[in-house]
Design a protein around this motif. Structure first.
Motif, PDB file in Angstrom:
ATOM      1  N   ALA A 141      93.613 104.418  25.972  1.00 39.15           N
ATOM      2  CA  ALA A 141      94.122 105.744  25.579  1.00 39.15           C
ATOM      3  C   ALA A 141      94.686 106.464  26.807  1.00 39.15           C
ATOM      4  O   ALA A 141      95.743 107.112  26.749  1.00 39.15           O
ATOM      5  CB  ALA A 141      93.003 106.565  24.934  1.00 39.15           C
ATOM      6  N   PHE A 142      94.003 106.319  27.924  1.00 39.46           N
ATOM      7  CA  PHE A 142      94.493 106.936  29.159  1.00 39.46           C
ATOM      8  C   PHE A 142      95.798 106.270  29.603  1.00 39.46           C
ATOM      9  O   PHE A 142      96.749 106.951  30.010  1.00 39.46           O
ATOM     10  CB  PHE A 142      93.420 106.831  30.261  1.00 39.46           C
ATOM     11  CG  PHE A 142      93.869 107.390  31.582  1.00 39.46           C
ATOM     12  CD1 PHE A 142      94.050 108.758  31.757  1.00 39.46           C
ATOM     13  CD2 PHE A 142      94.131 106.548  32.655  1.00 39.46           C
ATOM     14  CE1 PHE A 142      94.488 109.275  32.981  1.00 39.46           C
ATOM     15  CE2 PHE A 142      94.563 107.054  33.881  1.00 39.46           C
ATOM     16  CZ  PHE A 142      94.746 108.418  34.032  1.00 39.46           C
ATOM     17  N   VAL A 143      95.843 104.944  29.495  1.00 37.88           N
ATOM     18  CA  VAL A 143      97.055 104.205  29.878  1.00 37.88           C
ATOM     19  C   VAL A 143      98.254 104.687  29.050  1.00 37.88           C
ATOM     20  O   VAL A 143      99.354 104.884  29.569  1.00 37.88           O
ATOM     21  CB  VAL A 143      96.836 102.680  29.707  1.00 37.88           C
ATOM     22  CG1 VAL A 143      98.149 101.928  29.739  1.00 37.88           C
ATOM     23  CG2 VAL A 143      95.896 102.168  30.794  1.00 37.88           C
ATOM     24  N   LYS A 144      98.008 104.913  27.779  1.00 37.65           N
ATOM     25  CA  LYS A 144      99.085 105.392  26.906  1.00 37.65           C
ATOM     26  C   LYS A 144      99.599 106.748  27.391  1.00 37.65           C
ATOM     27  O   LYS A 144     100.806 106.999  27.441  1.00 37.65           O
ATOM     28  CB  LYS A 144      98.555 105.488  25.466  1.00 37.65           C
ATOM     29  CG  LYS A 144      99.587 105.893  24.463  1.00 37.65           C
ATOM     30  CD  LYS A 144      99.030 105.832  23.055  1.00 37.65           C
ATOM     31  CE  LYS A 144     100.014 106.474  22.095  1.00 37.65           C
ATOM     32  NZ  LYS A 144      99.514 106.510  20.730  1.00 37.65           N
ATOM     33  N   LEU A 145      98.663 107.600  27.778  1.00 41.17           N
ATOM     34  CA  LEU A 145      99.058 108.921  28.286  1.00 41.17           C
ATOM     35  C   LEU A 145      99.857 108.780  29.588  1.00 41.17           C
ATOM     36  O   LEU A 145     100.879 109.451  29.788  1.00 41.17           O
ATOM     37  CB  LEU A 145      97.803 109.778  28.526  1.00 41.17           C
ATOM     38  CG  LEU A 145      98.079 111.209  29.007  1.00 41.17           C
ATOM     39  CD1 LEU A 145      98.682 112.052  27.879  1.00 41.17           C
ATOM     40  CD2 LEU A 145      96.781 111.879  29.518  1.00 41.17           C
ATOM     41  N   VAL A 146      99.399 107.893  30.462  1.00 36.22           N
ATOM     42  CA  VAL A 146     100.108 107.679  31.735  1.00 36.22           C
ATOM     43  C   VAL A 146     101.536 107.222  31.454  1.00 36.22           C
ATOM     44  O   VAL A 146     102.497 107.740  32.036  1.00 36.22           O
ATOM     45  CB  VAL A 146      99.364 106.644  32.624  1.00 36.22           C
ATOM     46  CG1 VAL A 146     100.241 106.203  33.802  1.00 36.22           C
ATOM     47  CG2 VAL A 146      98.041 107.226  33.129  1.00 36.22           C
ATOM     48  N   THR A 180     101.424 109.720  38.886  1.00 34.35           N
ATOM     49  CA  THR A 180      99.976 109.908  38.956  1.00 34.35           C
ATOM     50  C   THR A 180      99.313 108.697  39.612  1.00 34.35           C
ATOM     51  O   THR A 180      99.893 107.617  39.632  1.00 34.35           O
ATOM     52  CB  THR A 180      99.372 110.063  37.538  1.00 34.35           C
ATOM     53  OG1 THR A 180      97.937 110.149  37.644  1.00 34.35           O
ATOM     54  CG2 THR A 180      99.682 108.882  36.641  1.00 34.35           C
ATOM     55  N   THR A 181      98.091 108.888  40.065  1.00 34.69           N
ATOM     56  CA  THR A 181      97.269 107.734  40.449  1.00 34.69           C
ATOM     57  C   THR A 181      96.830 107.007  39.199  1.00 34.69           C
ATOM     58  O   THR A 181      96.736 107.574  38.105  1.00 34.69           O
ATOM     59  CB  THR A 181      95.960 108.171  41.147  1.00 34.69           C
ATOM     60  OG1 THR A 181      95.335 109.175  40.358  1.00 34.69           O
ATOM     61  CG2 THR A 181      96.203 108.684  42.538  1.00 34.69           C
ATOM     62  N   ILE A 182      96.500 105.742  39.406  1.00 32.39           N
ATOM     63  CA  ILE A 182      95.850 104.958  38.354  1.00 32.39           C
ATOM     64  C   ILE A 182      94.938 103.977  39.074  1.00 32.39           C
ATOM     65  O   ILE A 182      95.104 103.745  40.281  1.00 32.39           O
ATOM     66  CB  ILE A 182      96.900 104.265  37.443  1.00 32.39           C
ATOM     67  CG1 ILE A 182      96.269 103.840  36.127  1.00 32.39           C
ATOM     68  CG2 ILE A 182      97.575 103.090  38.158  1.00 32.39           C
ATOM     69  CD1 ILE A 182      97.278 103.574  35.014  1.00 32.39           C
ATOM     70  N   SER A 183      93.971 103.416  38.348  1.00 28.85           N
ATOM     71  CA  SER A 183      93.131 102.380  38.972  1.00 28.85           C
ATOM     72  C   SER A 183      93.216 101.123  38.112  1.00 28.85           C
ATOM     73  O   SER A 183      93.552 101.186  36.922  1.00 28.85           O
ATOM     74  CB  SER A 183      91.673 102.848  39.077  1.00 28.85           C
ATOM     75  OG  SER A 183      91.050 102.793  37.806  1.00 28.85           O
ATOM     76  N   ALA A 184      92.862  99.989  38.714  1.00 26.53           N
ATOM     77  CA  ALA A 184      92.889  98.723  37.974  1.00 26.53           C
ATOM     78  C   ALA A 184      91.905  98.811  36.799  1.00 26.53           C
ATOM     79  O   ALA A 184      92.201  98.337  35.696  1.00 26.53           O
ATOM     80  CB  ALA A 184      92.531  97.577  38.907  1.00 26.53           C
ATOM     81  N   ALA A 185      90.750  99.436  37.020  1.00 22.24           N
ATOM     82  CA  ALA A 185      89.752  99.540  35.948  1.00 22.24           C
ATOM     83  C   ALA A 185      90.285 100.374  34.783  1.00 22.24           C
ATOM     84  O   ALA A 185      90.006 100.084  33.621  1.00 22.24           O
ATOM     85  CB  ALA A 185      88.470 100.156  36.496  1.00 22.24           C
ATOM     86  N   GLN A 186      91.052 101.410  35.092  1.00 18.32           N
ATOM     87  CA  GLN A 186      91.631 102.219  34.005  1.00 18.32           C
ATOM     88  C   GLN A 186      92.648 101.393  33.223  1.00 18.32           C
ATOM     89  O   GLN A 186      92.727 101.477  31.992  1.00 18.32           O
ATOM     90  CB  GLN A 186      92.292 103.481  34.575  1.00 18.32           C
ATOM     91  CG  GLN A 186      91.277 104.500  35.098  1.00 18.32           C
ATOM     92  CD  GLN A 186      91.837 105.405  36.187  1.00 18.32           C
ATOM     93  OE1 GLN A 186      93.050 105.530  36.352  1.00 18.32           O
ATOM     94  NE2 GLN A 186      90.955 106.023  36.953  1.00 18.32           N
ATOM     95  N   ILE A 187      93.436 100.583  33.919  1.00 20.45           N
ATOM     96  CA  ILE A 187      94.460  99.769  33.244  1.00 20.45           C
ATOM     97  C   ILE A 187      93.801  98.784  32.282  1.00 20.45           C
ATOM     98  O   ILE A 187      94.246  98.603  31.154  1.00 20.45           O
ATOM     99  CB  ILE A 187      95.330  99.024  34.287  1.00 20.45           C
ATOM    100  CG1 ILE A 187      96.218 100.041  35.021  1.00 20.45           C
ATOM    101  CG2 ILE A 187      96.181  97.936  33.636  1.00 20.45           C
ATOM    102  CD1 ILE A 187      96.960  99.486  36.228  1.00 20.45           C
ATOM    103  N   GLY A 241      90.581  99.001  31.149  1.00 18.50           N
ATOM    104  CA  GLY A 241      89.467  99.503  30.339  1.00 18.50           C
ATOM    105  C   GLY A 241      89.687 100.803  29.588  1.00 18.50           C
ATOM    106  O   GLY A 241      88.808 101.222  28.843  1.00 18.50           O
ATOM    107  N   ASP A 242      90.823 101.462  29.775  1.00 23.04           N
ATOM    108  CA  ASP A 242      90.992 102.762  29.115  1.00 23.04           C
ATOM    109  C   ASP A 242      92.393 102.872  28.494  1.00 23.04           C
ATOM    110  O   ASP A 242      93.271 103.574  29.004  1.00 23.04           O
ATOM    111  CB  ASP A 242      90.747 103.895  30.127  1.00 23.04           C
ATOM    112  CG  ASP A 242      90.630 105.254  29.442  1.00 23.04           C
ATOM    113  OD1 ASP A 242      91.009 105.357  28.250  1.00 23.04           O
ATOM    114  OD2 ASP A 242      90.180 106.219  30.094  1.00 23.04           O
TER     115      ASP A 242
END
Ligand code: XIL
Length: 397
Positions: A80-85, A68-75, A77-78
């Motif tokens: 729960a999303f990181v865990k899913l990734v 999947t894509t990811i962004s530095a801000a997601q890494i 700041g998010d």
């Protein structure tokens, strides 16, 4: 049109396209590590055993990499999303952070690698494969580039940029989209190449220069031509497919290194041309016939034009994933599936400013990805899981 080979380029010869056995072994080791159990994932981020099998695992069982894509801000700041990734994806790619214009602070050579490094380090620390997107794209070229005086200056700027970006992650990246979206039959050239600053100033050889420089800068990385609108049964997409195949043949004839084709696959469940499994299969087997591998690089399914009712939209989106993946995964040269995001929480289709084109007229938020905005699996997740489960086995690549 001036098609001379660049004077400043030291390794023009086709010999540059041969990779050593060592490089190959290294890249295979990276892939195998990432296809494995996720041993590098911190315990706190590992999945509960009660959850359904993750996409990365279902894909890996068939020799595929799912990412999947990811962004530095997601890494940062998010979580729960990181865990899913980390549970679902065996590969990550920067949605924007490695694009030249995005990195560039406004002057030649003044690039900010911070956000790109955040993503690269995230991949390395978690044992996830890293894809590179992209080294050259007409849409994300810094504005100073357009003011360069002549062909020679442009060529040296392209070489500098590719050496710097691909060189930074040398040996650690699975594949690079070297030139993104080089084809545009509507531009009217017999070869179907996209006109624009690269082609007009440097001639079609800009492609050869880019791929040779990428190979020199990171001999282990697979070099990809990434293209969109080549998936469906429509004359304009057929023209794009034909032009892409001609480009690949031309590159191979002149000894220009290319390893894979990236099929973006930004699909729609209700709008646009029809899908034909046989048309897609034929195209994929033509690519495979050239000895190239195939990566599905930006899969998502827009639902503009579909009825408002959520359950109906989710079903149509899921069916679109199924139809496309069932046909695509039939081809053993397809080695990778990347969705352009994992959750509807972070999708370019759901951000109006990045995708006015696919914005729903009723203003309802689109639901293009396998997980919803609350990180819950949708029918699209099940469709992907089924497609991976039923995919024929292949050798990883
Ligand atoms: C998109 C990003 O998702 C957006 O956030 C950005 O505003 C524009 O670019 N084809 C590509 C990707 O190759 O780089 C694009 O990504 C989507 C279309």
């Amino acid at each position: 049109m001036n098609c001379r080979k660049p004077a400043n380029h030291l390794h023009w010869s086709g010999a540059g396209c041969l990779r050593s056995g060592l490089d190959r072994r290294r890249i295979i080791a990276i892939v195998l590590a990432a296809l494995g159990s996720g041993a590098a994932i911190p315990r706190s981020l590992r999945a509960d055993s009660a959850e359904p099998a993750a996409l990365r695992k279902l894909a890996a069982d068939k020799g595929l990499i799912y990412g999947t894509t990811i962004s530095a801000a997601q890494i940062t700041g998010d979580p729960a999303f990181v865990k899913l990734v980390l549970r679902q994806a065996g590969l990550v790619v920067a949605e924007n952070e490695m694009k030249w214009q995005v990195m560039n602070r406004g002057a030649r050579g003044d690039d900010d690698y911070g956000p790109a490094d955040t993503i690269a380090n995230f991949a390395f620390e978690n044992g996830v494969v890293l894809r590179g997107h992209n080294l050259l794209w007409y849409m994300r070229t810094p504005s100073w580039f357009f003011d360069l005086e002549n062909q020679h200056e442009m060529e040296s700027a392209v070489v500098e940029h590719i050496r710097s970006l691909a060189g930074r992650y040398r040996g650690k990246i699975h594949s690079w989209d070297v030139v993104n979206e080089p084809i545009e039959p509507k531009d009217g050239r017999p070869d179907g190449l996209r006109t624009g600053v690269f082609l007009e100033m440097m001639g079609p050889d800009y492609l050869d220069l880019a791929y040779h420089t990428a190979r020199e800068s990171d001999p282990a990385a697979r070099l990809v031509v990434n293209e969109y609108d080549v998936e469906l049964d429509a004359p304009e997409q057929e023209a794009r497919r034909t032009a892409l195949l001609h480009l690949l043949e031309r590159m191979q004839r002149s000894g220009t290194p290319v390893d894979a084709v990236g099929i973006q696959a930004h699909l729609s469940c209700a709008d646009g041309p029809p899908f034909s499994a046989s048309v897609l299969r034929r195209f994929l087997s033509e690519i495979a016939g050239l000895g190239l591998t195939i990566q599905i690089t930006e899969l998502d399914v827009a639902d503009e034009g579909a009825p408002a009712e959520q359950a109906v939209r989710d079903r149509l989106v899921a069916e679109t994933y199924s139809r496309f993946l069932d046909a695509a995964l039939d081809e053993p040269a397809v080695k990778m599936v990347v969705t352009w995001g994992l959750s509807d929480r972070h999708s370019w289709i759901v951000r109006r400013e990045t995708n006015e084109l696919k914005w729903r007229k009723d203003e309802a938020l689109s639901r293009p990805l396998p997980f919803d905005a609350d990180l819950q699996p949708k029918p699209a997740f099940e469709a992907m899981a089924q497609a991976f489960t039923h995919a024929p086995q292949r050798t990883p690549g």
